[in-house]
Design an enzyme around this catalytic site. Structure first.
Site, short mmCIF file in Angstrom:
data_model
loop_
_atom_site.label_atom_id
_atom_site.label_comp_id
_atom_site.label_asym_id
_atom_site.label_seq_id
_atom_site.Cartn_x
_atom_site.Cartn_y
_atom_site.Cartn_z
N GLY A 14 0.74 -1.21 -0.14
CA GLY A 14 -0.14 -0.11 -0.09
C GLY A 14 0.87 1.44 0.05
NE ARG A 72 -2.08 -4.68 -1.66
CZ ARG A 72 -1.68 -4.00 -0.50
NH1 ARG A 72 -0.52 -4.54 0.31
NH2 ARG A 72 -2.23 -2.96 0.34
CB ILE A 126 -0.96 3.78 6.78
CG1 ILE A 126 -1.98 2.73 6.16
CG2 ILE A 126 -0.61 4.58 5.42
CD1 ILE A 126 -3.29 3.15 5.95
CG ASP A 127 -1.60 -1.40 7.96
OD1 ASP A 127 -2.35 -0.65 7.59
OD2 ASP A 127 -1.55 -2.50 7.01
CB ALA A 187 -12.01 7.57 20.02
CE1 TYR A 261 -7.59 1.10 -0.48
CE2 TYR A 261 -10.13 1.40 -0.23
CZ TYR A 261 -8.91 0.74 -0.53
OH TYR A 261 -8.71 -0.76 -0.63
#
Ligand SMILES: Nc1ncnc2c1ncn2[C@@H]1O[C@H](COP(=O)(O)OP(=O)(O)OP(=O)(O)O)[C@@H](O)[C@H]1O
Ligand SMILES: O=P(O)(O)OC[C@H]1O[C@](O)(CO)[C@@H](O)[C@@H]1O
Length: 338
Positions: A14, A72, A126-127, A187, A261
């Site tokens: 990604g 990918r 980003i994970d 949150a 996204y």
């Protein structure tokens, strides 16, 4: 006379903001020529390389659109595919391959290194779920992008009280992105794949929050959370299933926001760019080492080299300090099961 070496560069998996700054940090034309291939491992075989120069890069450093396109690819999974990649690199006189990517990309690069390629993996996802590094390029910008959305959700939620908002964020099978963005976005609760979800406990926590006098509840839900079965790459929409089950227990109005996204986009934050540049520059300083077979990591603020195989050995644990804050704020539901 300096004999220049040829360095190949791809991004894989990604896309993640900050990549332009990392490439900028890597560039040192006096000693090296840089061959960038669009579209990851496929691009090495199918695309003409782009030769880049430092002077062309300045304006791209601040941009969220990447100079180098990612993908990918099936190629690295097969011996035949890997041999195509290796032959092409040899044909172009490229002796070192730098791959920007996450867990999957590290596995692919390890296979290529086992077959004789010099390789460096620079963490990009980003994970932020890559074992061996506290940080991966793209994470901070994604958290900032989620924070902007949560700021809006706080406003509309406060303007029309009484509702429960479920915001689903990326992260694949891990909760690093959800935990960081739940904290940075204020949150009330966060639902993570690392914890077994108990719907009754979630329902009770929502009621407790309303009973405490708050007039809306904002929940971050990681896409990798499962009520049953296993998460598969590309699965999205778990917040709807959870919301459906909550509706069976409660008359509260549950509302949904799938962030999708746009989380991956946005111009890089300054923290992103400086960390990315440090990764790029550290990679540059290590290019002369023999038998390169490493992942770059950052641990306790220091950039360092880690053996590439480290990635496949363990799953990265959630950041203990962030978890402690979330526990203290009573944001977590359920028992740890991973
Ligand atoms: N087990 C594997 N063996 C060989 N190659 C792999 C393997 N896993 C992944 N790859 C290669 O790496 C590419 C990227 O992997 P993947 O899609 O898992 O993304 P990633 O690097 O984990 O990044 P992101 O976190 O952004 O998804 C794959 O498309 C494939 O080319
Ligand atoms: O663009 P794709 O292939 O749908 O990938 C989406 C996935 O990529 C990531 O952004 C990075 O791994 C995940 O958070 C998300 O699940």
């Amino acid at each position: 006379m300096i004999i220049k070496r040829n360095i190949g560069i791809i991004t894989s998996g990604g896309d993640a903001s900050g990549i332009n700054a990392a490439i900028y940090g890597l560039l040192y034309e006096k000693h090296y020529s840089y061959y960038l291939f669009n579209q990851g491992f496929d691009g090495i075989v199918s695309n003409d390389p782009i030769l880049v120069k430092d002077k062309d890069f300045h304006k791209h450093v601040v941009q969220g659109e990447h100079v180098l396109k990612t993908s990918r690819s099936k190629l690295p999974y097969s011996e035949e595919g890997r041999s195509k990649i290796i032959s092409r690199l040899k044909e172009l006189g490229i002796d070192t391959l730098i791959v920007f990517g996450g867990n999957g990309s590290s596995k692919a690069l390890k296979l290529l290194c086992d077959e004789g390629i010099n390789g460096l993996l620079i963490p990009m996802t980003i994970d932020n779920d890559l074992y061996g590094t506290d940080y991966t390029i793209g994470h901070d910008t994604a958290v900032a992008s989620i924070q902007r959305v949560l700021s809006d959700l706080h406003q509309t939620a406060a303007n029309m009280p009484g509702r429960v908002f479920m915001a689903e964020v990326f992260g694949a099978d891990s909760g690093h992105l959800a935990l960081a963005s739940a904290l940075s976005g204020g949150a009330d609760l966060v639902i993570l794949p690392e914890y077994k979800l108990d719907i009754d406990a979630l329902h009770q926590r929502i009621e407790d929050i309303f009973n405490s006098g708050k007039d809306y509840v904002l929940i971050i839900c990681a896409e990798g959370v499962r009520l049953k079965g296993e998460y598969k790459s590309g699965d999205q929409g778990i917040c709807f299933e959870i919301g459906k089950q909550l509706t069976e227990k409660s008359s509260r109005r549950i509302r949904y926001s799938m962030l999708g996204y746009s989380q991956r986009a946005g111009d890089p934050t300054s923290h992103e760019n400086l960390t990315s540049m440090r990764f790029g520059s550290f990679a540059l300083q290590n290019l002369k080492r023999p038998n390169l077979n490493y992942l770059l990591g950052v641990e306790n603020g220091e950039v360092l080299l880690q053996p590439l195989e480290i990635v496949t050995e363990r799953k990265k644990q959630l950041n203990a300090e962030l978890l402690q804050i979330a526990f203290r704020k009573n944001m977590l539901i359920g028992d740890v099961h991973i």
